[in-house]
Design an enzyme around this catalytic site. Structure first.
Site, short mmCIF file in Angstrom:
data_model
loop_
_atom_site.label_atom_id
_atom_site.label_comp_id
_atom_site.label_asym_id
_atom_site.label_seq_id
_atom_site.Cartn_x
_atom_site.Cartn_y
_atom_site.Cartn_z
N TYR A 114 133.94 85.40 30.53
CA TYR A 114 135.54 86.44 30.37
C TYR A 114 136.68 85.77 31.07
O TYR A 114 136.19 85.19 31.90
CB TYR A 114 135.17 87.36 30.23
N LYS A 146 132.53 83.11 35.55
CA LYS A 146 132.39 84.08 35.10
C LYS A 146 131.93 85.12 33.99
O LYS A 146 132.83 84.46 32.94
CB LYS A 146 133.88 84.97 34.78
N GLU A 183 131.63 90.02 48.17
CA GLU A 183 132.55 89.98 47.83
C GLU A 183 132.30 91.80 47.08
O GLU A 183 131.56 92.29 47.40
CB GLU A 183 133.26 89.20 46.46
N LEU A 208 133.09 85.12 42.58
CA LEU A 208 134.12 84.73 42.18
C LEU A 208 135.79 84.09 42.40
O LEU A 208 135.54 84.17 43.01
CB LEU A 208 134.04 85.82 40.90
N1 PLP Z 1 135.11 88.97 42.02
C1 PLP Z 1 134.53 89.45 41.24
C2 PLP Z 1 132.94 89.60 40.97
C3 PLP Z 1 135.27 89.92 39.89
O1 PLP Z 1 134.85 90.64 38.70
C4 PLP Z 1 136.34 89.67 39.72
C5 PLP Z 1 137.29 90.19 38.91
O2 PLP Z 1 137.14 90.58 37.82
C6 PLP Z 1 137.53 89.46 41.48
C7 PLP Z 1 136.62 88.81 42.03
C8 PLP Z 1 138.88 88.69 41.27
O3 PLP Z 1 138.92 87.68 40.31
P1 PLP Z 1 141.37 87.69 39.59
O4 PLP Z 1 141.55 87.97 40.74
O5 PLP Z 1 141.09 86.48 38.74
O6 PLP Z 1 140.82 89.09 39.09
#
Ligand code: PLP
Length: 284
Positions: free
Chosen positions: A33, A147, A179, A204
């Site tokens: 997603y 993701k 994170e 991520l």
């Molecule tokens: N880390 C995780 C586990 C996430 O689920 C998300 C976003 O949903 C992020 C980091 C941040 O990613 P982004 O800046 O692309 O939304």
């Protein structure tokens, strides 16, 4: 008001949208997603989200359901049909429907679903006042760089935080913060360096992270991409998270320790401001 959603080429009202019970997204979390933020009715960092979507799809050998041009057209149509000024667009690609089998179908027809979530993003209490986080063990699998929709561990983490009276959780592995449950995690050291975990399969690869690190470097801030411990975080001058749904959001408390003065710090506030200006400027 009922939303209009997108399901495999159709635009049904949300109550009439359906997907097969044999869809592998439903049975195996065999799906990826993206979440793109919308400001002033325009898409923030659409290209970045498409790049990461392709990477996730490639890692799982799921074919892209449509090309990027069509994907952009669908996003824009969804914004118009739902009169979305500010909020999120959620996009999910699954490997599609097949009789239940752990082995992937040879020639899958992927499913594509998108919907909107209208909500304030730029002017929020969390953005202004910050959030309080709890640290918990990171029990997720080892390909957090993909993701996928298997989000039970972060969902349990958010519930643990809620139960402890906190806003969110930071995940910890081998003593180091990986994170947030749905965000990248940062500290600002007492000598002014912005520190966040280096990219690997452990986290991520946040699209907001990439933009914020670029903007931080442009603002002459020192950026260090490396792991940091919970102890270093609680002793830091500032802490924050980034995500498409949170932009730059201050973290003012970690495990009941106030971070810095227990209020959003100047570097975090500046980065939020710079990010918002740039996000609005470059949105399409
Ligand atoms: N880390 C995780 C586990 C996430 O689920 C998300 C976003 O949903 C992020 C980091 C941040 O990613 P982004 O800046 O692309 O939304």
């Amino acid at each position: 008001m009922s939303r209009i959603v997108y399901v495999n080429g159709a635009w049904p009202p949300e109550a009439e949208a359906t997907i097969s019970v044999f869809d592998r997204g439903f049975l195996f979390a065999d799906a990826v997603y993206e979440v793109t933020s919308v400001l002033d009715g325009r898409l923030v960092d659409f290209e970045g989200h498409m790049r990461r979507l392709h990477r996730s799809l490639r890692e799982l050998a799921i074919p892209a359901p449509v090309d990027d041009e069509a994907m952009l057209a669908i996003h824009r149509e969804l914004v118009v049909r739902n009169d979305l000024r500010e909020g999120l667009i959620y996009l999910q690609v699954t490997r599609g429907a097949a009789d239940r089998d752990f082995v992937w179908p040879a020639d899958p027809t992927p499913s594509l679903v998108l919907f909107t979530q209208a909500k304030p993003l730029a002017d929020t209490a969390a953005g202004r006042d910050g959030i309080r986080v709890l640290t918990i063990p990171d029990i997720r699998w080892q390909r957090r760089d993909i993701k996928t929709v298997q989000l039970l561990a972060p969902s349990m983490g958010k519930m643990a935080a809620r139960k402890a009276g906190k806003d969110d959780a930071w995940l910890v592995e081998d003593g180091f913060v990986t994170e947030g449950t749905s965000s990248n995690a940062y500290i600002v050291t007492r000598d002014g360096a912005v520190v966040t975990r280096n990219l690997s399969n452990a986290v991520l690869h946040g699209i907001t992270r990439a933009a914020v690190l670029r903007l931080a470097a442009e603002a002459q801030l020192r950026v260090e991409e490396r792991p940091f411990t919970v102890q270093e975080a609680t002793a830091a001058a500032e802490a924050f998270i980034t995500a498409a749904s949170a932009f730059v959001t201050p973290v003012v408390e970690i495990d009941a320790h106030p971070v810095g003065h227990g209020t959003p710090g100047p570097v975090t506030r500046r980065l939020r401001e710079i990010y918002l200006v740039e996000a609005r400027r470059s949105a399409i």
